[in-house]
Design a protein around this motif. Structure first.
Motif, mmCIF file in Angstrom:
data_model
loop_
_atom_site.group_PDB
_atom_site.id
_atom_site.type_symbol
_atom_site.label_atom_id
_atom_site.label_comp_id
_atom_site.label_asym_id
_atom_site.label_seq_id
_atom_site.Cartn_x
_atom_site.Cartn_y
_atom_site.Cartn_z
ATOM 1 N N TYR A 1 0.843 -1.191 0.000
ATOM 2 C CA TYR A 1 0.000 0.000 0.000
ATOM 3 C C TYR A 1 0.883 1.247 0.000
ATOM 4 N N PRO A 2 0.538 2.271 -0.759
ATOM 5 C CA PRO A 2 1.266 3.536 -0.640
ATOM 6 C C PRO A 2 0.948 4.179 0.707
ATOM 7 N N LEU A 3 1.977 4.714 1.374
ATOM 8 C CA LEU A 3 1.772 5.356 2.660
ATOM 9 C C LEU A 3 1.085 6.694 2.436
ATOM 10 N N GLY A 4 -0.024 6.926 3.127
ATOM 11 C CA GLY A 4 -0.826 8.123 2.897
ATOM 12 C C GLY A 4 -0.397 9.334 3.698
ATOM 13 N N PHE A 5 0.664 9.189 4.503
ATOM 14 C CA PHE A 5 1.137 10.318 5.299
ATOM 15 C C PHE A 5 2.664 10.373 5.242
ATOM 16 N N VAL A 6 3.217 11.542 5.522
ATOM 17 C CA VAL A 6 4.665 11.752 5.490
ATOM 18 C C VAL A 6 5.216 11.569 6.898
ATOM 19 N N VAL A 7 6.221 10.708 7.042
ATOM 20 C CA VAL A 7 6.860 10.482 8.337
ATOM 21 C C VAL A 7 7.888 11.592 8.556
ATOM 22 N N PRO A 8 7.774 12.329 9.672
ATOM 23 C CA PRO A 8 8.606 13.523 9.851
ATOM 24 C C PRO A 8 9.988 13.276 10.448
ATOM 25 N N GLY A 9 10.662 12.199 10.070
ATOM 26 C CA GLY A 9 11.994 11.948 10.603
ATOM 27 C C GLY A 9 12.291 10.465 10.700
ATOM 28 N N GLN A 10 13.294 10.131 11.517
ATOM 29 C CA GLN A 10 13.727 8.754 11.705
ATOM 30 C C GLN A 10 12.769 8.010 12.635
ATOM 31 N N VAL A 11 12.171 6.938 12.127
ATOM 32 C CA VAL A 11 11.194 6.182 12.905
ATOM 33 C C VAL A 11 11.902 5.300 13.931
ATOM 34 N N GLU A 12 11.518 5.459 15.194
ATOM 35 C CA GLU A 12 12.002 4.584 16.260
ATOM 36 C C GLU A 12 11.050 3.405 16.455
ATOM 37 N N ASP A 13 9.752 3.694 16.388
ATOM 38 C CA ASP A 13 8.739 2.675 16.629
ATOM 39 C C ASP A 13 7.400 3.225 16.150
ATOM 40 N N LEU A 14 6.447 2.338 15.887
ATOM 41 C CA LEU A 14 5.109 2.770 15.506
ATOM 42 C C LEU A 14 4.105 1.657 15.741
ATOM 43 N N VAL A 15 2.857 2.060 15.991
ATOM 44 C CA VAL A 15 1.720 1.149 16.101
ATOM 45 C C VAL A 15 0.600 1.752 15.270
ATOM 46 N N LEU A 16 0.107 1.000 14.288
ATOM 47 C CA LEU A 16 -0.952 1.486 13.414
ATOM 48 C C LEU A 16 -2.267 0.808 13.757
#
Length: 332
Positions: free
Chosen positions: A176-191
């Protein structure tokens, strides 16, 4: 797995449904106990390894147990709802969500094979192979399912060597294309879904709602944020930092609460619990989220004078392993 000792793994993450995995020479037994007694039990082949690999569902209704890590690997998905489901391959990651479980394996495909099973009947609802997962470096997770069960996601390297989220369809692995811009270096995420979740990016927390990214105000009690806790079906969105931890409103990004201290943070079943093992003694603080505001169940209860192995935690207490025995320590 950290909560196994002397051939027994114990999970009390759900307050009223405890899962145990007992390893013996003749068989591996998995059972669920409730306040009424043993609710169900299954027997699997004996574990053919010196190491344990158990993933136990936070809701206490199932587990994935590896019985072999050689000859291609073999594991079983177990639940009271269906017969044990054999899963080929060496386990790399397991992620439970309400109704579904993701099982990632290696050795049975040219890459990492990602299968998603229905937890009601054990049927396969998705089967795909991923080849762009970086093999080196520390990360909080390998794969996770979105809470709505539509997709799975992971961190892959971009052209500049940074890690970016990749989201794929559960059924066929289509990206899937990501619908939002990540504002930097990702440490962790929960969607929670394709367009909503919580991110830890470059020491800050962000909430994503309908693909709109909002920065969470800095919190001195929490400090540099580098971990996002899975809600485990509770609706509680917690983050951990270098100084402490806190709970966010995923709709607005406001802090519902924050507290200093580090250790094991449990999230689930209408509450959170922090095991503080920063000193020689081990203490526990619990908060309940069943009302409008967090309610502290116990301010700080010492659960041991030494430093025991923590088997499992919920808002009502912690199970420790000391001197060859499991001991229940109440939080109130």
């Amino acid at each position: 797995m950290p909560r196994s000792a002397s051939g027994v793994a114990m999970s009390c993450d759900h307050p009223f449904k405890t899962i145990a995995v007992v390893r013996a020479k003749s068989a591996t037994t998995v059972f669920q106990s409730t306040p009424k007694g043993i609710a169900w039990q299954v027997n699997l082949p004996p574990v053919q390894s010196d190491f344990d690999q158990y993933w136990i569902a936070p809701d206490g209704d199932g587990a994935v147990v590896a019985v072999s890590m050689s000859d291609g690997g073999k594991a079983y998905l177990v639940s009271r709802n269906h017969k044990p489901v054999e899963v080929a391959g060496v386990l790399s990651e397991v992620d439970f969500q309400p109704g579904l479980v993701l099982v990632a394996t290696e050795g049975d495909a040219p890459g990492i094979r990602v299968r998603v099973f229905n937890r009601t009947d054990g049927a396969v609802v998705g089967d795909s192979v991923v080849k762009d997962v970086p093999g080196d470096g520390f990360r909080r997770f390998l794969f996770r399912l979105t809470e709505d069960g539509r997709a799975y996601y992971y961190l892959a390297l971009n052209e500049t060597g940074g890690e970016v989220p990749v989201v794929r369809n559960v059924a066929d692995g289509k990206r899937y294309p990501l619908g939002f811009v990540v504002p930097g270096q990702v440490e962790d995420l929960v969607l929670q879904s394709l367009d909503s979740g919580v991110l830890a990016v470059s020491g800050n927390a962000y909430v994503v709602k309908n693909n709109r990214v909002s920065k969470v105000p800095a919190n001195s009690a929490v400090g540099w944020i580098d971990q996002v806790m899975e809600p485990n079906g509770s609706g509680i969105h917690a983050v951990k930092g270098q100084r402490g931890w806190g709970v966010l409103n995923p709709e607005t990004g406001a802090w519902l609460m924050s507290a200093p201290g580090g250790g094991h943070l449990y999230v689930g079943e209408a509450g959170v619990a922090m095991i503080d093992n920063s000193s020689r003694s081990v203490g526990m603080t619990s908060y309940q989220f069943s009302g409008m505001k967090p309610a502290k169940i116990w301010p700080h209860r010492q659960i041991s004078g030494a430093a025991p192995e923590i088997a499992c935690v919920n808002v009502f207490g912690a199970m420790t392993y000391e001197n060859g025995k499991f001991i229940w320590n109440r939080s109130f």
